[in-house]
Write an enzyme that holds these catalytic residues in place. Sequence first.
Site, mmCIF file in Angstrom:
data_model
loop_
_atom_site.group_PDB
_atom_site.id
_atom_site.type_symbol
_atom_site.label_atom_id
_atom_site.label_comp_id
_atom_site.label_asym_id
_atom_site.label_seq_id
_atom_site.Cartn_x
_atom_site.Cartn_y
_atom_site.Cartn_z
ATOM 1 N N SER A 1 0.733 -1.012 -0.058
ATOM 2 C CA SER A 1 0.209 -0.150 -0.005
ATOM 3 C C SER A 1 0.755 1.252 -0.015
ATOM 4 O O SER A 1 1.727 1.305 -0.865
ATOM 5 C CB SER A 1 -1.047 -0.117 1.402
ATOM 6 O OG SER A 1 -1.779 1.094 1.462
ATOM 7 N N TYR B 1 -5.328 8.438 -5.398
ATOM 8 C CA TYR B 1 -4.104 7.442 -5.007
ATOM 9 C C TYR B 1 -4.547 7.094 -3.649
ATOM 10 O O TYR B 1 -4.415 5.969 -3.287
ATOM 11 C CB TYR B 1 -3.133 8.499 -5.003
ATOM 12 C CG TYR B 1 -1.934 7.431 -4.683
ATOM 13 C CD1 TYR B 1 -1.296 6.250 -5.243
ATOM 14 C CD2 TYR B 1 -0.872 7.644 -3.440
ATOM 15 C CE1 TYR B 1 -0.293 5.652 -5.084
ATOM 16 C CE2 TYR B 1 0.150 6.915 -3.269
ATOM 17 C CZ TYR B 1 0.342 5.911 -3.816
ATOM 18 O OH TYR B 1 1.325 5.231 -3.488
ATOM 19 N N LYS C 1 -5.132 3.221 -2.205
ATOM 20 C CA LYS C 1 -4.219 2.446 -0.910
ATOM 21 C C LYS C 1 -4.837 2.341 0.462
ATOM 22 O O LYS C 1 -4.478 1.630 1.033
ATOM 23 C CB LYS C 1 -2.979 3.598 -0.762
ATOM 24 C CG LYS C 1 -1.987 3.596 -2.091
ATOM 25 C CD LYS C 1 -1.506 2.111 -2.563
ATOM 26 C CE LYS C 1 -0.780 2.355 -3.652
ATOM 27 N NZ LYS C 1 -0.058 0.998 -3.982
#
Length: 285
Positions: free
Chosen positions: A142, A156, A160
């Site tokens: 991650s 983004y 994650k």
Amino acid sequence: MKNNKIIENNKVWFITGASKGFGLSLVKQLLAAGQKVAATSRYVASLVKAVGEVSDNFLPLYVNLSDEKSVAEAIQTTQNTFKSIDVVINNAGYGIGGSIEELTDEEARESFDINVFGTLNVIRAVMPFMREQKSGHIINISSIAGIAAGTGWALYAATKFAVIGLSEVLADDVRSMGIKVTVVAPGAFRTSFLTPDSLVMTKNPISEYQDVRNSHARYLQMDGNQIGDPEKAAAAMIKIADDDNPPVHLLLGEDAYSRAMTKLGVLEKEFKLNEELSKSMAYQG
């Protein structure tokens, strides 16, 4: 030259996104230690050139992670070649910068296709083999952005955060089968992550989002000067794969540790501030 000190047991490794960054460091260290490695990339020739080694222990594979069939074929080829898959490292992914309003639906979906659904495709494909052998370790990469996100990286961070969430639950789901799961949250490491090869920036900036532009500028200035050593990160991931009781969560980098602990403090303060309201939801009478 062999470096058997980094790992005690011989294993078969399946690593995505192996032609650069953490993936490439992992492949090189593992091959140097005499491990069997299946490594994937969209560009196999570039992968082979970057690794610089041809041996029976190295299986380079073309994979389109957003294509479930492509992933399944690569997993099956690895199983057929090495007769087991002991450690999977879901490393492939890329960054995407911009406010939600500045990024298109297509850009958002493409990001989730690789960063999240690519990981899910690999897990689905490898689980039947790990269940049958009653062992295995899935390591999902991650980011500290999946714990403590920064301004201008909403999509983004969303991918994650998703990787962390699915990893936590997966760890519970497969523990009784002898399978382990770790999610790794790195900070800033000196890889190609901040270059156009690994980072997509909005093509439609909106002038009102000046804080987003300022945040991006600060991050991009770090390129080539990040404090994290990717070789040390790779060695750390290899080490936990050799542990009998590996962690479910692993922070990598002093910056990642600091940001995560700060986030914990913020959460505790906010939760306690609204404790009375949070607990006042029950039916009365």
